[in-house]
Motif scaffolding. Structure first.
Motif, PDB file in Angstrom:
ATOM      1  N   GLY A   1      19.944  -9.339  12.723  1.00  0.00           N
ATOM      2  CA  GLY A   1      20.219  -8.120  13.476  1.00  0.00           C
ATOM      3  C   GLY A   1      21.439  -7.359  12.986  1.00  0.00           C
ATOM      4  O   GLY A   1      22.173  -6.751  13.779  1.00  0.00           O
ATOM      5  N   VAL A   2      21.646  -7.349  11.686  1.00  0.00           N
ATOM      6  CA  VAL A   2      22.804  -6.683  11.073  1.00  0.00           C
ATOM      7  C   VAL A   2      22.373  -5.359  10.468  1.00  0.00           C
ATOM      8  O   VAL A   2      21.293  -5.240   9.881  1.00  0.00           O
ATOM      9  CB  VAL A   2      23.413  -7.592   9.974  1.00  0.00           C
ATOM     10  CG1 VAL A   2      24.414  -6.815   9.119  1.00  0.00           C
ATOM     11  CG2 VAL A   2      24.076  -8.800  10.603  1.00  0.00           C
ATOM     12  N   THR A   3      23.223  -4.338  10.592  1.00  0.00           N
ATOM     13  CA  THR A   3      23.018  -3.062   9.913  1.00  0.00           C
ATOM     14  C   THR A   3      23.713  -3.145   8.554  1.00  0.00           C
ATOM     15  O   THR A   3      24.945  -3.155   8.492  1.00  0.00           O
ATOM     16  CB  THR A   3      23.598  -1.893  10.718  1.00  0.00           C
ATOM     17  OG1 THR A   3      22.968  -1.853  12.001  1.00  0.00           O
ATOM     18  CG2 THR A   3      23.368  -0.575   9.991  1.00  0.00           C
ATOM     19  N   PRO A   4      22.932  -3.235   7.461  1.00  0.00           N
ATOM     20  CA  PRO A   4      23.558  -3.415   6.143  1.00  0.00           C
ATOM     21  C   PRO A   4      23.927  -2.080   5.490  1.00  0.00           C
ATOM     22  O   PRO A   4      23.352  -1.037   5.800  1.00  0.00           O
ATOM     23  CB  PRO A   4      22.461  -4.109   5.341  1.00  0.00           C
ATOM     24  CG  PRO A   4      21.195  -3.541   5.913  1.00  0.00           C
ATOM     25  CD  PRO A   4      21.461  -3.287   7.378  1.00  0.00           C
ATOM     26  N   SER A   5      24.892  -2.144   4.596  1.00  0.00           N
ATOM     27  CA  SER A   5      25.252  -0.995   3.758  1.00  0.00           C
ATOM     28  C   SER A   5      25.880  -1.551   2.495  1.00  0.00           C
ATOM     29  O   SER A   5      25.967  -2.769   2.321  1.00  0.00           O
ATOM     30  CB  SER A   5      26.230  -0.062   4.485  1.00  0.00           C
ATOM     31  OG  SER A   5      27.417  -0.762   4.857  1.00  0.00           O
ATOM     32  N   GLY A   6      26.313  -0.675   1.603  1.00  0.00           N
ATOM     33  CA  GLY A   6      26.966  -1.180   0.404  1.00  0.00           C
ATOM     34  C   GLY A   6      26.829  -0.277  -0.789  1.00  0.00           C
ATOM     35  O   GLY A   6      26.495   0.913  -0.668  1.00  0.00           O
ATOM     36  N   GLY A   7      27.081  -0.833  -1.953  1.00  0.00           N
ATOM     37  CA  GLY A   7      27.016  -0.100  -3.209  1.00  0.00           C
ATOM     38  C   GLY A   7      27.205  -1.066  -4.357  1.00  0.00           C
ATOM     39  O   GLY A   7      27.451  -2.256  -4.159  1.00  0.00           O
ATOM     40  N   THR A   8      27.076  -0.545  -5.571  1.00  0.00           N
ATOM     41  CA  THR A   8      27.224  -1.383  -6.764  1.00  0.00           C
ATOM     42  C   THR A   8      28.455  -0.950  -7.555  1.00  0.00           C
ATOM     43  O   THR A   8      28.845   0.223  -7.540  1.00  0.00           O
ATOM     44  CB  THR A   8      25.991  -1.292  -7.675  1.00  0.00           C
ATOM     45  OG1 THR A   8      25.779   0.066  -8.062  1.00  0.00           O
ATOM     46  CG2 THR A   8      24.758  -1.802  -6.946  1.00  0.00           C
ATOM     47  N   ALA A   9      29.044  -1.900  -8.247  1.00  0.00           N
ATOM     48  CA  ALA A   9      30.212  -1.652  -9.095  1.00  0.00           C
ATOM     49  C   ALA A   9      30.021  -2.451 -10.378  1.00  0.00           C
ATOM     50  O   ALA A   9      28.949  -2.968 -10.654  1.00  0.00           O
ATOM     51  CB  ALA A   9      31.494  -2.037  -8.367  1.00  0.00           C
ATOM     52  N   ASP A  10      31.068  -2.572 -11.159  1.00  0.00           N
ATOM     53  CA  ASP A  10      30.961  -3.258 -12.453  1.00  0.00           C
ATOM     54  C   ASP A  10      31.931  -4.430 -12.557  1.00  0.00           C
ATOM     55  O   ASP A  10      32.355  -4.795 -13.646  1.00  0.00           O
ATOM     56  CB  ASP A  10      31.199  -2.271 -13.596  1.00  0.00           C
ATOM     57  CG  ASP A  10      32.588  -1.634 -13.536  1.00  0.00           C
ATOM     58  OD1 ASP A  10      33.345  -1.937 -12.582  1.00  0.00           O
ATOM     59  OD2 ASP A  10      32.911  -0.838 -14.434  1.00  0.00           O
ATOM     60  N   TYR A  11      32.286  -4.998 -11.421  1.00  0.00           N
ATOM     61  CA  TYR A  11      33.203  -6.130 -11.315  1.00  0.00           C
ATOM     62  C   TYR A  11      34.667  -5.742 -11.522  1.00  0.00           C
ATOM     63  O   TYR A  11      35.544  -6.606 -11.505  1.00  0.00           O
ATOM     64  CB  TYR A  11      32.839  -7.264 -12.291  1.00  0.00           C
ATOM     65  CG  TYR A  11      31.473  -7.856 -12.042  1.00  0.00           C
ATOM     66  CD1 TYR A  11      31.218  -8.611 -10.905  1.00  0.00           C
ATOM     67  CD2 TYR A  11      30.447  -7.658 -12.945  1.00  0.00           C
ATOM     68  CE1 TYR A  11      29.966  -9.142 -10.668  1.00  0.00           C
ATOM     69  CE2 TYR A  11      29.181  -8.187 -12.715  1.00  0.00           C
ATOM     70  CZ  TYR A  11      28.946  -8.925 -11.572  1.00  0.00           C
ATOM     71  OH  TYR A  11      27.708  -9.448 -11.341  1.00  0.00           O
ATOM     72  N   THR A  12      34.954  -4.464 -11.726  1.00  0.00           N
ATOM     73  CA  THR A  12      36.341  -4.029 -11.908  1.00  0.00           C
ATOM     74  C   THR A  12      36.931  -3.542 -10.591  1.00  0.00           C
ATOM     75  O   THR A  12      36.214  -3.125  -9.682  1.00  0.00           O
ATOM     76  CB  THR A  12      36.449  -2.902 -12.940  1.00  0.00           C
ATOM     77  OG1 THR A  12      35.793  -1.733 -12.434  1.00  0.00           O
ATOM     78  CG2 THR A  12      35.820  -3.316 -14.267  1.00  0.00           C
ATOM     79  N   GLY A  13      38.260  -3.551 -10.514  1.00  0.00           N
ATOM     80  CA  GLY A  13      38.934  -3.092  -9.314  1.00  0.00           C
ATOM     81  C   GLY A  13      38.743  -1.609  -9.065  1.00  0.00           C
ATOM     82  O   GLY A  13      38.567  -1.182  -7.916  1.00  0.00           O
ATOM     83  N   ASP A  14      38.772  -0.802 -10.127  1.00  0.00           N
ATOM     84  CA  ASP A  14      38.642   0.646  -9.953  1.00  0.00           C
ATOM     85  C   ASP A  14      37.296   1.023  -9.355  1.00  0.00           C
ATOM     86  O   ASP A  14      37.221   1.846  -8.425  1.00  0.00           O
ATOM     87  CB  ASP A  14      38.813   1.356 -11.308  1.00  0.00           C
ATOM     88  CG  ASP A  14      40.241   1.298 -11.816  1.00  0.00           C
ATOM     89  OD1 ASP A  14      41.149   1.009 -11.003  1.00  0.00           O
ATOM     90  OD2 ASP A  14      40.450   1.527 -13.027  1.00  0.00           O
ATOM     91  N   ALA A  15      36.230   0.445  -9.882  1.00  0.00           N
ATOM     92  CA  ALA A  15      34.894   0.760  -9.371  1.00  0.00           C
ATOM     93  C   ALA A  15      34.743   0.285  -7.932  1.00  0.00           C
ATOM     94  O   ALA A  15      34.173   0.987  -7.085  1.00  0.00           O
ATOM     95  CB  ALA A  15      33.836   0.119 -10.261  1.00  0.00           C
TER      96      ALA A  15
END
Length: 336
Positions: free
Chosen positions: A213-227
């Motif tokens: 019952g969780v509302t998911p969200s998110g995004g992708t990066a490249d393992y770096t801190g800046d992204a």
């Protein structure tokens, strides 16, 4: 000083180069007395066999290769790879096997490197890391007949042996832990898309979100801190920001912690943070990061044993190395 050669040893011993070669390679045709004298001279001169010459004469090179398709600048700051390589090196050095490391900028260059190394007999086998969906490297290595072990699996091995860690159970345990703390809006900042371990974590995250019952969200990066920082700012500035974020590595989680401080969002009062790949970074920041981790150096040692055995002609089998364990720390807490 010039590196001593067989010719140098022959001159010092007053024998032919072939006699020295027979003595150094423990072949018949040389008396015990002459053999002992030649070996003593070789030790005194600091002579060591050439791995390249040994490989060209039909023997093994005594070298295993690792090609990493990552920018060198990011590789140097990611603790996972440093721990993995340290484990590989520790195991190989105990077997008197060298590690040849090369960083490339694309998959084609990586495949060309495999072909060149095998044609030149530079290595006896290679480690395959960052296994991708529809990865062409497994086909190339199978075509070459080159011994190779995948650092990953069980999906996408393409007939090669692999050693992997459980990518599914830890995702479920993190989600259940956060839900128990009252979180219902949970985000995931994933690593590079298209990697098999990213895909498996994505799928389990979505599955667990539906079931819990969780509302998911998110995004992708490249393992770096800046992204990771850019993705975190977008998530926290949304109209319904997450109350917890799970990051695919420690570097990104530390960056997320910095963004929370930048936006005056207290951790863990208003935001809980969980890192994958527990490392010293997770324990040095404030608050210390809750993290999912295992002994990466031991993992590196296991894949090194597997490839060394395969290169020596011994049978190996694919296997799961371990399941990562969640270590709760100060960056997670109940929803307030």
């Amino acid at each position: 000083m010039k590196r001593p050669t067989i010719a140098d040893i022959a001159r010092r011993a007053g024998v032919t180069k072939s006699t020295v070669s027979f003595a150094l390679n423990d072949r018949p045709g040389v008396s015990d007395t002459t053999r002992a004298r030649i070996l003593a001279i070789a030790r005194e001169m600091g002579w060591q066999p050439s791995r390249t010459a040994r490989a060209l004469s039909g023997g093994r090179a005594g070298v295993l290769g690792l090609v990493v398709d990552r920018p060198a600048r990011t590789l140097g700051v990611e603790p996972f790879y440093m721990q993995l390589i340290s484990g590989i090196e520790a195991e190989l050095s105990s077997r008197d096997i060298a590690l040849l490391l090369q960083v490339t900028d694309d998959a084609r260059t990586q495949e060309a490197t495999y072909r060149r190394w095998w044609a030149e007999r530079r290595v006896d086998g290679v480690f395959v890391v960052d296994l991708r969906v529809d990865d062409e490297r497994t086909k190339v290595l199978t075509e070459l007949g080159m011994p190779a072990v995948v650092v990953g699996g069980p999906h996408g091995l393409g007939g090669l042996p692999g050693v992997w860690n459980d990518e599914v159970a830890p995702v479920r345990s993190v989600m259940e832990y956060l839900v128990a703390l009252g979180h219902r809006r949970i985000a995931r900042v994933a690593g590079l898309p298209g990697l098999w371990h990213t895909v498996m974590r994505d799928e389990e995250f979505e599955r667990a979100a539906r079931e819990l019952g969780v509302t998911p969200s998110g995004g992708t990066a490249d393992y770096t801190g800046d992204a990771a920082a850019r993705v975190t700012r977008r998530l926290l500035a949304s109209s319904a920001p997450p109350t917890a974020i799970v990051y695919d590595n420690d570097v990104m989680a530390v960056a997320g912690l910095g963004v929370a401080a930048e936006m005056n969002i207290r951790v863990p009062d208003r935001l809980s943070i969980v890192a994958w790949d527990d490392s010293a970074l997770c324990r040095l920041v404030h608050p210390p990061l809750t993290a999912v981790g295992l002994d990466i150096a031991a993992y590196g040692a296991e894949v090194a044993r597997c490839l060394a055995d395969l290169a020596a002609g011994r049978p190996v089998t694919s296997a799961c190395h371990a399941t990562a364990v969640l270590s709760p720390r100060g960056s997670t807490g109940p929803v307030r």
